[in-house]
Design a protein around this motif. Structure first.
Motif, PDB file in Angstrom:
ATOM      1  N   GLY A 129       0.824  -1.119  -0.493  1.00 57.85           N
ATOM      2  CA  GLY A 129      -0.290   0.230  -0.191  1.00 57.85           C
ATOM      3  C   GLY A 129       0.967   1.197  -0.271  1.00 57.85           C
ATOM      4  N   ASN A 132       4.273   1.549  -3.712  1.00 65.91           N
ATOM      5  CA  ASN A 132       3.565   0.771  -4.552  1.00 65.91           C
ATOM      6  C   ASN A 132       3.990   1.260  -6.077  1.00 65.91           C
ATOM      7  OD1 ASN A 132       3.242  -1.713  -6.124  1.00 65.91           O
ATOM      8  ND2 ASN A 132       1.317  -1.345  -5.174  1.00 65.91           N
ATOM      9  N   GLY A 135       1.900   1.754  -9.403  1.00 68.20           N
ATOM     10  CA  GLY A 135       0.739   1.653  -9.367  1.00 68.20           C
ATOM     11  C   GLY A 135      -0.229   0.404  -9.504  1.00 68.20           C
ATOM     12  N   ALA A 137      -1.846  -2.095  -7.879  1.00 67.39           N
ATOM     13  CA  ALA A 137      -2.442  -2.486  -6.603  1.00 67.39           C
ATOM     14  C   ALA A 137      -2.197  -4.250  -6.260  1.00 67.39           C
ATOM     15  CB  ALA A 137      -2.925  -2.124  -5.439  1.00 67.39           C
ATOM     16  N   CYS A 196     -12.975  -2.543  -7.795  1.00 72.27           N
ATOM     17  CA  CYS A 196     -11.654  -2.978  -6.910  1.00 72.27           C
ATOM     18  C   CYS A 196     -11.590  -4.199  -7.811  1.00 72.27           C
ATOM     19  CB  CYS A 196     -11.807  -2.086  -6.194  1.00 72.27           C
ATOM     20  SG  CYS A 196     -12.809  -3.787  -5.207  1.00 72.27           S
ATOM     21  N   SER A 203      -5.828   2.155  -6.293  1.00 79.01           N
ATOM     22  CA  SER A 203      -4.732   2.420  -6.201  1.00 79.01           C
ATOM     23  C   SER A 203      -5.026   3.784  -7.004  1.00 79.01           C
ATOM     24  CB  SER A 203      -3.447   1.930  -6.753  1.00 79.01           C
ATOM     25  OG  SER A 203      -3.885   0.889  -7.651  1.00 79.01           O
ATOM     26  N   ARG A 204      -4.154   4.540  -6.531  1.00 74.45           N
ATOM     27  CA  ARG A 204      -3.960   5.766  -7.409  1.00 74.45           C
ATOM     28  C   ARG A 204      -2.479   6.433  -7.573  1.00 74.45           C
ATOM     29  NH1 ARG A 204      -3.263  10.537  -3.647  1.00 74.45           N
ATOM     30  NH2 ARG A 204      -3.677   9.386  -1.729  1.00 74.45           N
ATOM     31  N   ASN A 205      -1.736   7.262  -8.481  1.00 75.79           N
ATOM     32  CA  ASN A 205      -0.510   7.396  -8.453  1.00 75.79           C
ATOM     33  C   ASN A 205      -0.334   8.663  -8.497  1.00 75.79           C
ATOM     34  OD1 ASN A 205      -0.255   4.970  -9.449  1.00 75.79           O
ATOM     35  ND2 ASN A 205      -0.063   4.962 -11.707  1.00 75.79           N
ATOM     36  N   GLY A 210       2.491   4.593  -5.555  1.00 72.67           N
ATOM     37  CA  GLY A 210       1.595   4.363  -6.138  1.00 72.67           C
ATOM     38  C   GLY A 210       0.870   4.355  -4.413  1.00 72.67           C
ATOM     39  N   SER A 212      -2.460   2.902  -2.144  1.00 73.39           N
ATOM     40  CA  SER A 212      -3.707   2.845  -1.990  1.00 73.39           C
ATOM     41  C   SER A 212      -4.796   2.536  -1.092  1.00 73.39           C
ATOM     42  CB  SER A 212      -3.131   0.767  -1.863  1.00 73.39           C
ATOM     43  OG  SER A 212      -2.550  -0.220  -2.806  1.00 73.39           O
ATOM     44  N   GLU A 213      -5.841   3.159  -1.460  1.00 71.32           N
ATOM     45  CA  GLU A 213      -6.999   2.960  -0.891  1.00 71.32           C
ATOM     46  C   GLU A 213      -8.072   2.321  -0.309  1.00 71.32           C
ATOM     47  OE1 GLU A 213      -7.250   7.610  -1.335  1.00 71.32           O
ATOM     48  OE2 GLU A 213      -8.542   6.914  -3.093  1.00 71.32           O
TER      49      GLU A 213
END
Ligand SMILES: [Zn+2]
Ligand SMILES: [Zn+2]
Length: 393
Positions: A129, A132, A135, A137, A196, A203-205, A210, A212-213
């Motif tokens: 998380g 990463n 990106g 995840a 998801c 994941s967002r970059n 990267g 993760s949420e």
């Protein structure tokens, strides 16, 4: 790779303390970057490597957000909370309570990943998380393990010494009996979250990193329930009062915490349950005391019994035993009766330690008083001096 990130000391890399201000981070980096810059050190492989390391350290520490996450992850890593093959070295953690808190934080920060459920599981997940790169995840939709439950019980001295089976009444969440913990109405089943893809994380970059949420659509569980079970409203959990019978092993001490694996709260939607921790309080006893596995006892005796010797019947945890007081025993001496103490976990038992203590009569009849006077004279004549060899004489 991920593990390396955590084991790297970015502060050391920049030569600053972990309490350095953002300004100090910037200054340290600028100086090092100038000195180590490849243009300035052509062909110097070591300098180039240091330059890369310093840049990496700076990229994390210069961003307050990333720095906070890095600090937190390192703090948890240092405290041994992760990647050590899971929970509970069975004696508890000295009551700091820090660990379960940590687990929750991570669960909240990093979605459905559950810390510490398998060898390396937790560590991989937080790092997955946190750092990463680029990106993508890691798929990680393991359901969340049930919480550990704490409770306590008070035992009598002899119960604790000998071991006892006690009922513990607890109200705690258990798997819903209607849906068997799935959370879906009987006859239906949860479907994979399309948002998801069942990973529970989005994941967002952001630049090179990267992040993760937890997935909002499925709240990090990775699955969506269209027809929730009415009895548990889709949680898969019901509050139930249950009485479990717990076998407390012999020799437990006051304040000791006993772990009962799998007796804690049910996991969400069929995940494994947590553990139950029972803190045992042991009440005192009128006769016995304890010193580890040894049982202690103070035995009142008369002066003449110590001088002439005698055998006295004393209680043990299991019947009575005759303790021989040899002639000439000093007041306050401790006599050891082997194997009659507190049972040990691996078999056998500690000793019974009998300390003799002279009881002085407060009142004697004429006959006894007269006899004692005559005895005192005879004692003197015999040459006994209680203060012979005394430093204060
Ligand atoms: Zn249900
Ligand atoms: Zn989802």
């Amino acid at each position: 790779m991920n593990r390396e990130w955590l084991e790297k000391d970015f502060y050391k890399e920049l030569g600053i303390s972990s309490s350095a201000t953002q300004d100090e981070v910037k200054k340290a980096y600028r100086k090092l970057a100038r000195d180590l810059h490849p243009d300035k050190n052509p062909g110097d492989v070591k300098a180039e490597e240091r330059f890369k390391a310093v840049s990496e350290a700076h990229s994390v520490l210069s961003d307050p957000e990333k720095r906070k996450e890095y600090d937190e992850a390192r703090r948890l890593f240092a405290s041994g909370g992760f990647g050590r093959g899971g929970f509970a070295p069975s004696g508890g953690y000295g009551g700091t309570g820090g660990f379960s808190g940590a687990e929750f934080n991570l669960g909240d920060i990093f979605g459905g990943a559950t810390a510490g459920t398998g060898p390396d599981g937790g560590l991989g997940d937080i790092l997955g998380g946190l750092f990463n790169r680029g990106g993508g995840a890691r798929a990680s939709s393991r359901p969340r393990r049930g919480s550990d439950v704490e409770t306590e019980t008070t035992l009598g001295f002899r119960e604790a010494a000998q071991g006892v089976t006690v009922p513990l009444r607890m109200t705690s969440p258990s798997p819903c009996t209607t849906c068997h913990g799935s959370g879906a109405k009987p006859g239906t089943s949860p479907r994979v979250c399309p948002h998801c893809n069942g990973t529970g994380v989005i994941s967002r970059n952001q630049g090179a990193f990267g992040f993760s949420e937890p997935c909002d659509d499925c709240r990090g569980t990775g699955s969506i329930i269209d027809d929730p079970c009415v009895d548990c409203r889709g949680t898969g959990i019901q509050n139930r009062t249950r009485t479990i019978t717990v076998r407390i092993p012999p020799g437990v001490r006051d304040g000791q915490r006993i772990r009962l694996a799998g007796q804690g709260e049910a996991g969400l939607r069929g995940a494994p349950p947590g553990d139950l921790y029972v803190t045992v309080h042991v009440s005192g006893d009128k006769v016995f005391g304890r010193n580890g596995d040894d049982l202690t006892l103070v035995l009142p005796v008369s002066y003449s019994e110590l001088v002439l010797g005698t055998t006295v019947s004393v209680p043990t945890l299991d019947g009575r035993v005759g303790v021989k007081v040899p002639p000439g025993t000093a007041d306050g001496r401790t006599l050891r009766v082997r194997g009659r103490g507190v049972p040990k976990r691996g078999g056998g038992a500690g000793d019974l330690l009998v300390t003799v203590k002279v009881a002085i009569p407060q009142k004697l009849d004429d006959n006894a008083t007269e006899a004692l006077r005559r005895y005192a004279e005879a004692e003197k004549t015999s040459g006994f001096d209680p203060r012979a060899g005394w430093a204060g004489a």
